[in-house]
Scaffold this motif. Sequence first.
Motif, PDB file in Angstrom:
ATOM      1  N   HIS A  12       0.850  -1.195   0.000  1.00 41.49           N
ATOM      2  CA  HIS A  12       0.000   0.000   0.000  1.00 41.49           C
ATOM      3  C   HIS A  12       0.885   1.245   0.000  1.00 41.49           C
ATOM      4  CE1 HIS A  12      -2.754  -3.081   1.536  1.00 41.49           C
ATOM      5  NE2 HIS A  12      -3.685  -2.363   0.919  1.00 41.49           N
ATOM      6  N   THR A  13       0.875   1.955  -1.117  1.00 42.94           N
ATOM      7  CA  THR A  13       1.725   3.143  -1.217  1.00 42.94           C
ATOM      8  C   THR A  13       1.207   4.272  -0.352  1.00 42.94           C
ATOM      9  OG1 THR A  13       0.485   3.846  -3.173  1.00 42.94           O
ATOM     10  CG2 THR A  13       2.512   2.575  -3.540  1.00 42.94           C
ATOM     11  N   SER A  14      -0.113   4.415  -0.261  1.00 43.28           N
ATOM     12  CA  SER A  14      -0.650   5.474   0.603  1.00 43.28           C
ATOM     13  C   SER A  14      -0.965   4.865   1.965  1.00 43.28           C
ATOM     14  CB  SER A  14      -1.918   6.068  -0.012  1.00 43.28           C
ATOM     15  OG  SER A  14      -2.910   5.075  -0.133  1.00 43.28           O
ATOM     16  N   PRO A  15      -0.908   5.655   3.017  1.00 44.20           N
ATOM     17  CA  PRO A  15      -1.202   5.102   4.345  1.00 44.20           C
ATOM     18  C   PRO A  15      -2.662   4.664   4.438  1.00 44.20           C
ATOM     19  CG  PRO A  15      -0.938   7.481   4.454  1.00 44.20           C
ATOM     20  CD  PRO A  15      -0.587   7.063   3.060  1.00 44.20           C
ATOM     21  N   LEU A  16      -2.885   3.588   5.177  1.00 44.09           N
ATOM     22  CA  LEU A  16      -4.241   3.098   5.385  1.00 44.09           C
ATOM     23  C   LEU A  16      -4.999   4.082   6.270  1.00 44.09           C
ATOM     24  CD1 LEU A  16      -3.452  -0.662   6.027  1.00 44.09           C
ATOM     25  CD2 LEU A  16      -4.392   0.353   3.963  1.00 44.09           C
ATOM     26  N   PRO A  17      -6.317   4.270   6.007  1.00 42.21           N
ATOM     27  CA  PRO A  17      -7.060   5.235   6.828  1.00 42.21           C
ATOM     28  C   PRO A  17      -7.149   4.756   8.268  1.00 42.21           C
ATOM     29  CG  PRO A  17      -8.545   3.989   5.424  1.00 42.21           C
ATOM     30  CD  PRO A  17      -7.149   3.624   5.025  1.00 42.21           C
ATOM     31  N   LEU A  30     -15.170  -0.737   7.046  1.00 43.64           N
ATOM     32  CA  LEU A  30     -16.050  -1.775   6.535  1.00 43.64           C
ATOM     33  C   LEU A  30     -16.775  -1.231   5.314  1.00 43.64           C
ATOM     34  CD1 LEU A  30     -16.960  -4.639   7.340  1.00 43.64           C
ATOM     35  CD2 LEU A  30     -18.780  -3.578   8.657  1.00 43.64           C
ATOM     36  N   ASN A  31     -16.536  -1.848   4.180  1.00 42.24           N
ATOM     37  CA  ASN A  31     -17.139  -1.404   2.918  1.00 42.24           C
ATOM     38  C   ASN A  31     -16.872   0.081   2.643  1.00 42.24           C
ATOM     39  OD1 ASN A  31     -18.198  -3.964   2.477  1.00 42.24           O
ATOM     40  ND2 ASN A  31     -20.093  -3.471   3.554  1.00 42.24           N
ATOM     41  N   GLY A  32     -15.672   0.525   2.972  1.00 42.00           N
ATOM     42  CA  GLY A  32     -15.277   1.901   2.694  1.00 42.00           C
ATOM     43  C   GLY A  32     -15.722   2.914   3.729  1.00 42.00           C
ATOM     44  N   HIS A  33     -16.380   2.485   4.800  1.00 45.07           N
ATOM     45  CA  HIS A  33     -16.842   3.385   5.847  1.00 45.07           C
ATOM     46  C   HIS A  33     -16.141   3.041   7.147  1.00 45.07           C
ATOM     47  CE1 HIS A  33     -20.080   4.781   3.265  1.00 45.07           C
ATOM     48  NE2 HIS A  33     -20.369   3.511   3.005  1.00 45.07           N
ATOM     49  N   ILE A  34     -15.765   4.069   7.904  1.00 45.09           N
ATOM     50  CA  ILE A  34     -15.146   3.837   9.208  1.00 45.09           C
ATOM     51  C   ILE A  34     -16.258   3.632  10.231  1.00 45.09           C
ATOM     52  CG2 ILE A  34     -13.726   4.826  11.035  1.00 45.09           C
ATOM     53  CD1 ILE A  34     -12.151   6.278   8.872  1.00 45.09           C
ATOM     54  N   LEU A  41     -23.124  -5.178  15.380  1.00 46.90           N
ATOM     55  CA  LEU A  41     -24.260  -5.106  14.452  1.00 46.90           C
ATOM     56  C   LEU A  41     -23.789  -4.861  13.027  1.00 46.90           C
ATOM     57  CD1 LEU A  41     -27.335  -4.879  13.904  1.00 46.90           C
ATOM     58  CD2 LEU A  41     -27.119  -2.455  14.432  1.00 46.90           C
ATOM     59  N   GLN A  42     -22.824  -3.950  12.857  1.00 41.14           N
ATOM     60  CA  GLN A  42     -22.312  -3.645  11.523  1.00 41.14           C
ATOM     61  C   GLN A  42     -21.616  -4.853  10.899  1.00 41.14           C
ATOM     62  OE1 GLN A  42     -22.790  -0.871   9.787  1.00 41.14           O
ATOM     63  NE2 GLN A  42     -23.886   0.181  11.415  1.00 41.14           N
ATOM     64  N   LEU A  43     -20.850  -5.579  11.701  1.00 42.99           N
ATOM     65  CA  LEU A  43     -20.186  -6.784  11.192  1.00 42.99           C
ATOM     66  C   LEU A  43     -21.203  -7.847  10.795  1.00 42.99           C
ATOM     67  CD1 LEU A  43     -17.122  -7.237  13.563  1.00 42.99           C
ATOM     68  CD2 LEU A  43     -17.065  -6.872  11.102  1.00 42.99           C
ATOM     69  N   ARG A  44     -22.194  -8.062  11.658  1.00 47.51           N
ATOM     70  CA  ARG A  44     -23.219  -9.060  11.356  1.00 47.51           C
ATOM     71  C   ARG A  44     -23.961  -8.701  10.072  1.00 47.51           C
ATOM     72  NH1 ARG A  44     -27.511  -9.527  15.684  1.00 47.51           N
ATOM     73  NH2 ARG A  44     -28.304  -7.743  14.572  1.00 47.51           N
ATOM     74  N   THR A  45     -24.302  -7.432   9.910  1.00 46.39           N
ATOM     75  CA  THR A  45     -25.006  -6.984   8.714  1.00 46.39           C
ATOM     76  C   THR A  45     -24.138  -7.182   7.476  1.00 46.39           C
ATOM     77  OG1 THR A  45     -26.254  -5.378  10.004  1.00 46.39           O
ATOM     78  CG2 THR A  45     -26.151  -5.025   7.631  1.00 46.39           C
ATOM     79  N   ALA A  46     -22.863  -6.812   7.572  1.00 48.57           N
ATOM     80  CA  ALA A  46     -21.962  -6.944   6.420  1.00 48.57           C
ATOM     81  C   ALA A  46     -21.763  -8.406   6.024  1.00 48.57           C
ATOM     82  CB  ALA A  46     -20.615  -6.298   6.738  1.00 48.57           C
ATOM     83  N   LEU A  47     -21.775  -9.298   7.015  1.00 47.69           N
ATOM     84  CA  LEU A  47     -21.563 -10.713   6.727  1.00 47.69           C
ATOM     85  C   LEU A  47     -22.820 -11.422   6.230  1.00 47.69           C
ATOM     86  CD1 LEU A  47     -19.289 -11.679   9.738  1.00 47.69           C
ATOM     87  CD2 LEU A  47     -18.606 -11.465   7.355  1.00 47.69           C
ATOM     88  N   THR A  48     -23.984 -11.034   6.725  1.00 44.28           N
ATOM     89  CA  THR A  48     -25.202 -11.770   6.392  1.00 44.28           C
ATOM     90  C   THR A  48     -26.070 -11.117   5.330  1.00 44.28           C
ATOM     91  OG1 THR A  48     -26.416 -10.716   8.194  1.00 44.28           O
ATOM     92  CG2 THR A  48     -25.337 -12.827   8.675  1.00 44.28           C
ATOM     93  N   ALA A  49     -25.990  -9.811   5.172  1.00 42.58           N
ATOM     94  CA  ALA A  49     -26.901  -9.108   4.255  1.00 42.58           C
ATOM     95  C   ALA A  49     -26.807  -9.588   2.811  1.00 42.58           C
ATOM     96  CB  ALA A  49     -26.685  -7.600   4.342  1.00 42.58           C
ATOM     97  N   PRO A  50     -25.611  -9.746   2.231  1.00 42.07           N
ATOM     98  CA  PRO A  50     -25.576 -10.176   0.822  1.00 42.07           C
ATOM     99  C   PRO A  50     -26.237 -11.533   0.588  1.00 42.07           C
ATOM    100  CG  PRO A  50     -23.440  -9.313   1.479  1.00 42.07           C
ATOM    101  CD  PRO A  50     -24.268  -9.435   2.722  1.00 42.07           C
ATOM    102  N   SER A  51     -25.982 -12.519   1.442  1.00 52.74           N
ATOM    103  CA  SER A  51     -26.593 -13.832   1.226  1.00 52.74           C
ATOM    104  C   SER A  51     -28.092 -13.792   1.504  1.00 52.74           C
ATOM    105  CB  SER A  51     -25.911 -14.895   2.078  1.00 52.74           C
ATOM    106  OG  SER A  51     -25.947 -14.537   3.432  1.00 52.74           O
TER     107      SER A  51
END
Length: 144
Positions: A12-17, A30-34, A41-51
């Motif tokens: 990664h050439t630029s520093p990670l946010p 997570l998905n481009g949002h801090i 809740l955010q992790l559970r949503t990110a893991l289960t929502a697509p399926s």
Amino acid sequence: MDKIAGDCRIAHTSPLPAKAHLGNQVSLTLNGHIVTKKIHLQLRTALTAPSLQDYIKRKENWDDHISSMIDWQAHGSYLASLPFPKRVNVIKMIHNWQYTKSRAMLFEETENSSCPMGCGMDETSLHHLGCSSLPASDLRSINR
């Protein structure tokens, strides 16, 4: 472990946010949002929502266009505002999961699917809305 971290820094050439925190706070991207609140809740949503969305699209035979027309956030906010027993009933109505004799026949729990009030029609998921044998006072209590 240090080699993996070093390889990541080189890749990664630029520093990670990263967000500066005081004390024992934590955040993740997570998905481009801090995310700093309700991380579980955010992790559970990110893991289960697509399926879950894929399952609903398959079950209802929807394409991406129809699925994108639904305001999922408003849908979730409405359900979250309901008391638990009413939320269960609303979800059952949305997905046609109410207990009826027609549904019980799928699992061989009953011999016939006729209305228990004796109107002569089959008891389906929306039958109670137009059953001629139900008194008007019962219809009002069902629709609340």
